[in-house]
Design a protein around this motif. Structure first.
Motif, PDB file in Angstrom:
ATOM      1  N   MET A   1      20.783  13.556 -16.704  1.00  0.00           N
ATOM      2  CA  MET A   1      19.427  14.060 -16.553  1.00  0.00           C
ATOM      3  C   MET A   1      18.845  13.547 -15.231  1.00  0.00           C
ATOM      4  N   ILE A   2      18.301  14.444 -14.450  1.00  0.00           N
ATOM      5  CA  ILE A   2      17.682  14.068 -13.187  1.00  0.00           C
ATOM      6  C   ILE A   2      16.237  13.674 -13.446  1.00  0.00           C
ATOM      7  N   GLU A   3      15.859  12.495 -12.994  1.00  0.00           N
ATOM      8  CA  GLU A   3      14.498  11.999 -13.198  1.00  0.00           C
ATOM      9  C   GLU A   3      13.595  12.475 -12.057  1.00  0.00           C
ATOM     10  N   THR A   4      12.439  13.015 -12.404  1.00  0.00           N
ATOM     11  CA  THR A   4      11.448  13.418 -11.411  1.00  0.00           C
ATOM     12  C   THR A   4      10.771  12.170 -10.877  1.00  0.00           C
ATOM     13  N   THR A   5      10.542  12.128  -9.567  1.00  0.00           N
ATOM     14  CA  THR A   5       9.878  10.976  -8.959  1.00  0.00           C
ATOM     15  C   THR A   5       8.409  11.286  -8.693  1.00  0.00           C
ATOM     16  N   VAL A   6       7.650  10.258  -8.465  1.00  0.00           N
ATOM     17  CA  VAL A   6       6.217  10.382  -8.201  1.00  0.00           C
ATOM     18  C   VAL A   6       5.965  11.258  -6.981  1.00  0.00           C
ATOM     19  N   GLU A   7       6.799  11.146  -5.958  1.00  0.00           N
ATOM     20  CA  GLU A   7       6.573  11.928  -4.737  1.00  0.00           C
ATOM     21  C   GLU A   7       6.718  13.434  -4.965  1.00  0.00           C
ATOM     22  N   ALA A   8       7.349  13.846  -6.075  1.00  0.00           N
ATOM     23  CA  ALA A   8       7.498  15.265  -6.386  1.00  0.00           C
ATOM     24  C   ALA A   8       6.275  15.846  -7.088  1.00  0.00           C
ATOM     25  N   VAL A   9       5.380  14.982  -7.534  1.00  0.00           N
ATOM     26  CA  VAL A   9       4.186  15.406  -8.265  1.00  0.00           C
ATOM     27  C   VAL A   9       3.081  15.751  -7.266  1.00  0.00           C
ATOM     28  N   ASP A  10       2.280  16.733  -7.630  1.00  0.00           N
ATOM     29  CA  ASP A  10       1.128  17.091  -6.799  1.00  0.00           C
ATOM     30  C   ASP A  10       0.057  16.016  -6.977  1.00  0.00           C
ATOM     31  N   LEU A  11       0.058  15.023  -6.080  1.00  0.00           N
ATOM     32  CA  LEU A  11      -0.890  13.914  -6.180  1.00  0.00           C
ATOM     33  C   LEU A  11      -2.292  14.362  -5.831  1.00  0.00           C
ATOM     34  N   ARG A  12      -3.258  13.773  -6.519  1.00  0.00           N
ATOM     35  CA  ARG A  12      -4.656  14.018  -6.195  1.00  0.00           C
ATOM     36  C   ARG A  12      -5.014  13.172  -4.997  1.00  0.00           C
ATOM     37  N   SER A  13      -5.934  13.636  -4.215  1.00  0.00           N
ATOM     38  CA  SER A  13      -6.432  12.878  -3.073  1.00  0.00           C
ATOM     39  C   SER A  13      -7.945  12.755  -3.183  1.00  0.00           C
ATOM     40  N   PRO A  14      -8.412  11.921  -4.126  1.00  0.00           N
ATOM     41  CA  PRO A  14      -9.857  11.756  -4.263  1.00  0.00           C
ATOM     42  C   PRO A  14     -10.408  11.042  -3.043  1.00  0.00           C
ATOM     43  N   PRO A  15     -11.714  11.086  -2.867  1.00  0.00           N
ATOM     44  CA  PRO A  15     -12.289  10.327  -1.765  1.00  0.00           C
ATOM     45  C   PRO A  15     -11.967   8.846  -1.948  1.00  0.00           C
ATOM     46  N   THR A  16     -11.930   8.130  -0.852  1.00  0.00           N
ATOM     47  CA  THR A  16     -11.732   6.684  -0.917  1.00  0.00           C
ATOM     48  C   THR A  16     -13.001   6.004  -0.433  1.00  0.00           C
ATOM     49  N   ILE A  17     -13.152   4.745  -0.809  1.00  0.00           N
ATOM     50  CA  ILE A  17     -14.310   3.965  -0.388  1.00  0.00           C
ATOM     51  C   ILE A  17     -13.822   2.614   0.105  1.00  0.00           C
ATOM     52  N   THR A  18     -14.738   1.838   0.663  1.00  0.00           N
ATOM     53  CA  THR A  18     -14.412   0.493   1.123  1.00  0.00           C
ATOM     54  C   THR A  18     -15.071  -0.513   0.198  1.00  0.00           C
ATOM     55  N   PRO A  19     -14.678  -1.788   0.287  1.00  0.00           N
ATOM     56  CA  PRO A  19     -15.323  -2.795  -0.542  1.00  0.00           C
ATOM     57  C   PRO A  19     -16.827  -2.932  -0.267  1.00  0.00           C
ATOM     58  N   GLU A  20     -17.274  -2.520   0.895  1.00  0.00           N
ATOM     59  CA  GLU A  20     -18.692  -2.632   1.246  1.00  0.00           C
ATOM     60  C   GLU A  20     -19.512  -1.409   0.837  1.00  0.00           C
ATOM     61  N   THR A  21     -18.880  -0.368   0.341  1.00  0.00           N
ATOM     62  CA  THR A  21     -19.594   0.828  -0.096  1.00  0.00           C
ATOM     63  C   THR A  21     -20.556   0.448  -1.226  1.00  0.00           C
ATOM     64  N   PRO A  22     -21.821   0.868  -1.140  1.00  0.00           N
ATOM     65  CA  PRO A  22     -22.753   0.577  -2.234  1.00  0.00           C
ATOM     66  C   PRO A  22     -22.291   1.227  -3.545  1.00  0.00           C
ATOM     67  N   ALA A  23     -22.511   0.545  -4.650  1.00  0.00           N
ATOM     68  CA  ALA A  23     -22.128   1.063  -5.962  1.00  0.00           C
ATOM     69  C   ALA A  23     -22.768   2.427  -6.220  1.00  0.00           C
ATOM     70  N   LYS A  24     -23.981   2.629  -5.711  1.00  0.00           N
ATOM     71  CA  LYS A  24     -24.661   3.913  -5.907  1.00  0.00           C
ATOM     72  C   LYS A  24     -23.863   5.056  -5.275  1.00  0.00           C
ATOM     73  N   VAL A  25     -23.300   4.824  -4.099  1.00  0.00           N
ATOM     74  CA  VAL A  25     -22.492   5.849  -3.436  1.00  0.00           C
ATOM     75  C   VAL A  25     -21.229   6.131  -4.256  1.00  0.00           C
ATOM     76  N   ALA A  26     -20.607   5.071  -4.783  1.00  0.00           N
ATOM     77  CA  ALA A  26     -19.430   5.245  -5.641  1.00  0.00           C
ATOM     78  C   ALA A  26     -19.797   6.070  -6.875  1.00  0.00           C
ATOM     79  N   ALA A  27     -20.926   5.757  -7.481  1.00  0.00           N
ATOM     80  CA  ALA A  27     -21.369   6.481  -8.672  1.00  0.00           C
ATOM     81  C   ALA A  27     -21.595   7.962  -8.362  1.00  0.00           C
ATOM     82  N   GLN A  28     -22.179   8.250  -7.207  1.00  0.00           N
ATOM     83  CA  GLN A  28     -22.415   9.642  -6.829  1.00  0.00           C
ATOM     84  C   GLN A  28     -21.091  10.393  -6.666  1.00  0.00           C
ATOM     85  N   SER A  29     -20.084   9.739  -6.108  1.00  0.00           N
ATOM     86  CA  SER A  29     -18.768  10.367  -5.961  1.00  0.00           C
ATOM     87  C   SER A  29     -18.126  10.626  -7.317  1.00  0.00           C
ATOM     88  N   LEU A  30     -18.277   9.673  -8.231  1.00  0.00           N
ATOM     89  CA  LEU A  30     -17.666   9.800  -9.556  1.00  0.00           C
ATOM     90  C   LEU A  30     -18.369  10.835 -10.439  1.00  0.00           C
TER      91      LEU A  30
END
Length: 149
Positions: A1-30
């Motif tokens: 059996m051939i195992e599918t790898t993670v790189e074969a999956v259509d990965l999501r690319s959600p926005p990213t943030i930094t550690p300094e991003t205000p929690a309010k901005v993170a909440a708005q993205s979520l």
């Protein structure tokens, strides 16, 4: 059996943030229906992840409005793009996480979620057991509380 790898999956690319991003901005993205987690990056390295649960815990436990660094989950469990889907699902299950940033040589490549893995695995392989509940609820004597209470 051939195992599918993670790189074969259509990965999501959600926005990213930094550690300094205000929690309010993170909440708005979520608030967007397509965003269930935000990888936290410093340079190109994943240093944390913020989920809806992290923000619920923030609101439940404090009136503060800190930067992302204070609410992100860290260290982060990650997965290599060459890992198999079965290995990624097992990593999620054993670590009690629903999101795995995909990291190649320390560089963030995308986000793998339990939802993304669902079509590739039987249901029992995706059952995630939480190891650490962010909301520290205290039950009254003789009463048992769960995360759904």
């Amino acid at each position: 059996m051939i195992e599918t790898t993670v790189e074969a999956v259509d990965l999501r690319s959600p926005p990213t943030i930094t550690p300094e991003t205000p929690a309010k901005v993170a909440a708005q993205s979520l608030r967007r229906p397509t965003v269930s987690a935000l990888p936290v990056l410093e340079d190109e390295s994943v240093v944390g992840i913020v989920t809806e649960s992290d923000l619920v815990a923030l609101v439940a436990e404090t009136d503060d409005r800190p930067a992302t660094r204070a609410i992100m989950s860290a260290p982060v469990t990650t997965v290599s793009p060459t890992a198999t889907i079965a290995d990624a699902a097992e990593t999620m299950r054993t670590n009690g996480v629903k999101h795995l940033p995909v990291v190649d040589d320390g560089v963030y490549r995308g986000l793998l979620s339990a939802h993304t893995l669902a079509p590739y695995l039987p249901r029992h392989r995706l059952e995630i057991e939480w190891r650490d509940e962010p909301l520290r609820l205290e039950a009254t004597e003789g009463q048992e509380l769960t995360a759904g209470d």
